[in-house]
Design a protein around this motif. Structure first.
Motif, PDB file in Angstrom:
ATOM      1  N   GLY A  70       8.848   2.503  20.084  1.00 29.34           N
ATOM      2  CA  GLY A  70       8.658   3.853  20.496  1.00 29.34           C
ATOM      3  C   GLY A  70       7.365   4.141  20.916  1.00 29.34           C
ATOM      4  N   GLN A  71       7.045   5.479  21.224  1.00 27.29           N
ATOM      5  CA  GLN A  71       5.786   5.886  21.772  1.00 27.29           C
ATOM      6  C   GLN A  71       4.809   6.130  20.886  1.00 27.29           C
ATOM      7  OE1 GLN A  71       8.380   7.872  21.551  1.00 27.29           O
ATOM      8  NE2 GLN A  71       7.540   9.978  20.827  1.00 27.29           N
ATOM      9  N   GLY A  72       5.092   6.248  19.557  1.00 22.05           N
ATOM     10  CA  GLY A  72       4.124   6.633  18.564  1.00 22.05           C
ATOM     11  C   GLY A  72       4.215   7.927  18.164  1.00 22.05           C
ATOM     12  N   THR A  73       4.003   8.117  16.823  1.00 20.82           N
ATOM     13  CA  THR A  73       3.619   9.578  16.559  1.00 20.82           C
ATOM     14  C   THR A  73       2.509   9.767  15.560  1.00 20.82           C
ATOM     15  OG1 THR A  73       4.566  11.775  15.491  1.00 20.82           O
ATOM     16  CG2 THR A  73       5.092   9.253  14.330  1.00 20.82           C
ATOM     17  N   GLN A  74       1.521  10.590  15.779  1.00 24.67           N
ATOM     18  CA  GLN A  74       0.341  10.474  15.265  1.00 24.67           C
ATOM     19  C   GLN A  74       0.493  11.466  13.579  1.00 24.67           C
ATOM     20  OE1 GLN A  74      -2.876   9.845  15.986  1.00 24.67           O
ATOM     21  NE2 GLN A  74      -3.566  10.053  13.665  1.00 24.67           N
ATOM     22  N   VAL A  75       0.117  10.619  12.559  1.00 23.77           N
ATOM     23  CA  VAL A  75      -0.001  11.270  11.191  1.00 23.77           C
ATOM     24  C   VAL A  75      -1.408  11.148  10.816  1.00 23.77           C
ATOM     25  CG1 VAL A  75       0.535  10.883   8.678  1.00 23.77           C
ATOM     26  CG2 VAL A  75       2.293  10.490  10.591  1.00 23.77           C
ATOM     27  N   THR A  76      -1.847  12.527  10.361  1.00 24.37           N
ATOM     28  CA  THR A  76      -3.582  12.751  10.090  1.00 24.37           C
ATOM     29  C   THR A  76      -3.390  13.292   8.667  1.00 24.37           C
ATOM     30  OG1 THR A  76      -3.786  12.843  12.248  1.00 24.37           O
ATOM     31  CG2 THR A  76      -5.641  13.915  10.378  1.00 24.37           C
ATOM     32  N   VAL A  77      -3.853  12.734   7.672  1.00 21.86           N
ATOM     33  CA  VAL A  77      -4.025  13.094   6.316  1.00 21.86           C
ATOM     34  C   VAL A  77      -5.404  13.520   6.103  1.00 21.86           C
ATOM     35  CG1 VAL A  77      -3.611  12.852   4.048  1.00 21.86           C
ATOM     36  CG2 VAL A  77      -2.304  11.637   5.857  1.00 21.86           C
ATOM     37  N   SER A  78      -5.561  14.888   6.075  1.00 26.58           N
ATOM     38  CA  SER A  78      -6.887  15.255   5.916  1.00 26.58           C
ATOM     39  C   SER A  78      -7.041  16.789   5.286  1.00 26.58           C
ATOM     40  CB  SER A  78      -7.840  15.424   7.262  1.00 26.58           C
ATOM     41  OG  SER A  78      -8.936  16.103   7.055  1.00 26.58           O
ATOM     42  N   SER A  79      -8.193  17.179   4.449  1.00 29.22           N
ATOM     43  CA  SER A  79      -8.279  18.506   3.871  1.00 29.22           C
ATOM     44  C   SER A  79      -9.165  19.244   4.780  1.00 29.22           C
ATOM     45  CB  SER A  79      -9.103  18.328   2.218  1.00 29.22           C
ATOM     46  OG  SER A  79     -10.136  17.687   2.508  1.00 29.22           O
ATOM     47  N   SER A 120       0.581  -1.307   0.136  1.00 30.88           N
ATOM     48  CA  SER A 120       0.069  -0.036  -0.041  1.00 30.88           C
ATOM     49  C   SER A 120       0.936   1.464   0.051  1.00 30.88           C
ATOM     50  CB  SER A 120      -1.081  -0.015   1.306  1.00 30.88           C
ATOM     51  OG  SER A 120      -0.088  -0.109   2.416  1.00 30.88           O
ATOM     52  N   VAL A 121       2.042   1.043   0.215  1.00 36.14           N
ATOM     53  CA  VAL A 121       3.000   2.304   0.565  1.00 36.14           C
ATOM     54  C   VAL A 121       3.976   2.432  -0.763  1.00 36.14           C
ATOM     55  CG1 VAL A 121       2.422   2.471   2.876  1.00 36.14           C
ATOM     56  CG2 VAL A 121       4.683   1.407   2.170  1.00 36.14           C
ATOM     57  N   LYS A 122       4.167   1.315  -1.277  1.00 38.60           N
ATOM     58  CA  LYS A 122       5.159   1.258  -2.445  1.00 38.60           C
ATOM     59  C   LYS A 122       5.004   2.262  -3.384  1.00 38.60           C
ATOM     60  CE  LYS A 122       6.928  -3.640  -2.468  1.00 38.60           C
ATOM     61  NZ  LYS A 122       6.310  -4.188  -1.309  1.00 38.60           N
ATOM     62  N   GLY A 123       6.547   2.948  -3.751  1.00 35.56           N
ATOM     63  CA  GLY A 123       6.293   4.080  -4.693  1.00 35.56           C
ATOM     64  C   GLY A 123       5.917   5.496  -4.009  1.00 35.56           C
ATOM     65  N   ARG A 124       5.473   5.331  -2.808  1.00 36.36           N
ATOM     66  CA  ARG A 124       5.147   6.736  -2.157  1.00 36.36           C
ATOM     67  C   ARG A 124       5.992   6.771  -0.948  1.00 36.36           C
ATOM     68  NH1 ARG A 124       0.261   7.177   0.282  1.00 36.36           N
ATOM     69  NH2 ARG A 124       0.091   4.996   0.709  1.00 36.36           N
ATOM     70  N   PHE A 125       6.449   5.911  -0.274  1.00 34.64           N
ATOM     71  CA  PHE A 125       7.005   5.797   1.112  1.00 34.64           C
ATOM     72  C   PHE A 125       8.472   5.455   0.948  1.00 34.64           C
ATOM     73  CE2 PHE A 125       3.350   5.474   4.422  1.00 34.64           C
ATOM     74  CZ  PHE A 125       2.579   6.891   3.673  1.00 34.64           C
ATOM     75  N   GLU A 165      -6.243   7.408   3.867  1.00 41.20           N
ATOM     76  CA  GLU A 165      -5.954   5.912   4.224  1.00 41.20           C
ATOM     77  C   GLU A 165      -4.485   5.997   5.196  1.00 41.20           C
ATOM     78  OE1 GLU A 165      -6.952   6.867   1.450  1.00 41.20           O
ATOM     79  OE2 GLU A 165      -6.295   5.535   0.091  1.00 41.20           O
ATOM     80  N   ASP A 166      -3.802   6.705   5.092  1.00 49.49           N
ATOM     81  CA  ASP A 166      -2.585   6.800   5.872  1.00 49.49           C
ATOM     82  C   ASP A 166      -2.461   7.206   7.213  1.00 49.49           C
ATOM     83  OD1 ASP A 166      -1.008   7.693   2.814  1.00 49.49           O
ATOM     84  OD2 ASP A 166      -1.071   5.601   3.475  1.00 49.49           O
ATOM     85  N   THR A 167      -3.711   7.682   7.640  1.00 51.87           N
ATOM     86  CA  THR A 167      -3.843   8.409   8.948  1.00 51.87           C
ATOM     87  C   THR A 167      -3.915   7.233   9.903  1.00 51.87           C
ATOM     88  OG1 THR A 167      -5.385  10.150   8.220  1.00 51.87           O
ATOM     89  CG2 THR A 167      -5.639   9.493  10.303  1.00 51.87           C
ATOM     90  N   ALA A 168      -2.965   7.285  10.769  1.00 49.74           N
ATOM     91  CA  ALA A 168      -2.538   6.344  11.901  1.00 49.74           C
ATOM     92  C   ALA A 168      -1.530   6.958  12.787  1.00 49.74           C
ATOM     93  CB  ALA A 168      -2.310   5.111  11.174  1.00 49.74           C
ATOM     94  N   VAL A 169      -1.340   6.116  14.000  1.00 52.76           N
ATOM     95  CA  VAL A 169      -0.367   6.300  14.779  1.00 52.76           C
ATOM     96  C   VAL A 169       0.955   5.518  14.285  1.00 52.76           C
ATOM     97  CG1 VAL A 169       0.593   6.162  17.075  1.00 52.76           C
ATOM     98  CG2 VAL A 169      -1.873   6.995  16.771  1.00 52.76           C
ATOM     99  N   TYR A 170       1.983   6.209  14.090  1.00 51.16           N
ATOM    100  CA  TYR A 170       3.124   5.368  13.414  1.00 51.16           C
ATOM    101  C   TYR A 170       4.209   5.120  14.738  1.00 51.16           C
ATOM    102  CZ  TYR A 170       1.513   6.172   8.735  1.00 51.16           C
ATOM    103  OH  TYR A 170       0.658   6.305   7.588  1.00 51.16           O
TER     104      TYR A 170
END
Length: 125
Positions: free
Chosen positions: A116-125, A62-67, A88-93
């Motif tokens: 690790g403790q995690g970091t939030q990534v939110t993808v939204s307009s 799902s992330v090949k070519g982008r990440f 759909e990439d929105t998640a805690v990483y």
């Protein structure tokens, strides 16, 4: 033996980019595999990408070519460059370390399962 500290998460619009960093510290000689996992609400934690100390990589379809995952062994740091982000990439990483070589009282041993403790990534307009 290992502490993992992530940084770089945040809010970004669809199509945007973010770069995550994870620095490992502690009493160890080397780390074989460092990786990134993510967990969205109501879903299981999944592998995003991983990289060995030799530079071999593995990533989710799902992330090949982008990440792109990379690491600086001298700094014990792993990076995740995320481009063309989607909602759909929105998640805690979470950063992960496996195959940590460290000296205990009885000799050299491999340890694993560090997070690790995690970091939030939110993808939204």
């Amino acid at each position: 033996q290992v502490q993992l500290v992530e940084s770089g998460g945040g809010l970004v619009q669809p199509g945007g980019s973010l770069r995550l960093s994870c620095a490992a510290s502690g009493r160890f000689h080397s780390i074989n595999v460092m990786g990134w996992y993510r967990q969205a609400p109501g879903k299981q934690r999944e592998l995003v990408a991983a990289i060995t100390s030799g530079g071999s990589t593995n990533s989710a379809d799902s992330v090949k070519g982008r990440f792109t995952i990379s690491r600086d062994n001298a700094k014990n740091t792993v990076y995740l460059q995320m481009n063309n982000l989607k909602p759909e990439d929105t998640a805690v990483y979470y950063c992960n370390a496996e195959g940590v070589l460290a000296y205990s009282g009885s000799g050299w041993r491999n340890y694993g399962g560090y997070w690790g403790q995690g970091t939030q990534v939110t993808v939204s307009s």
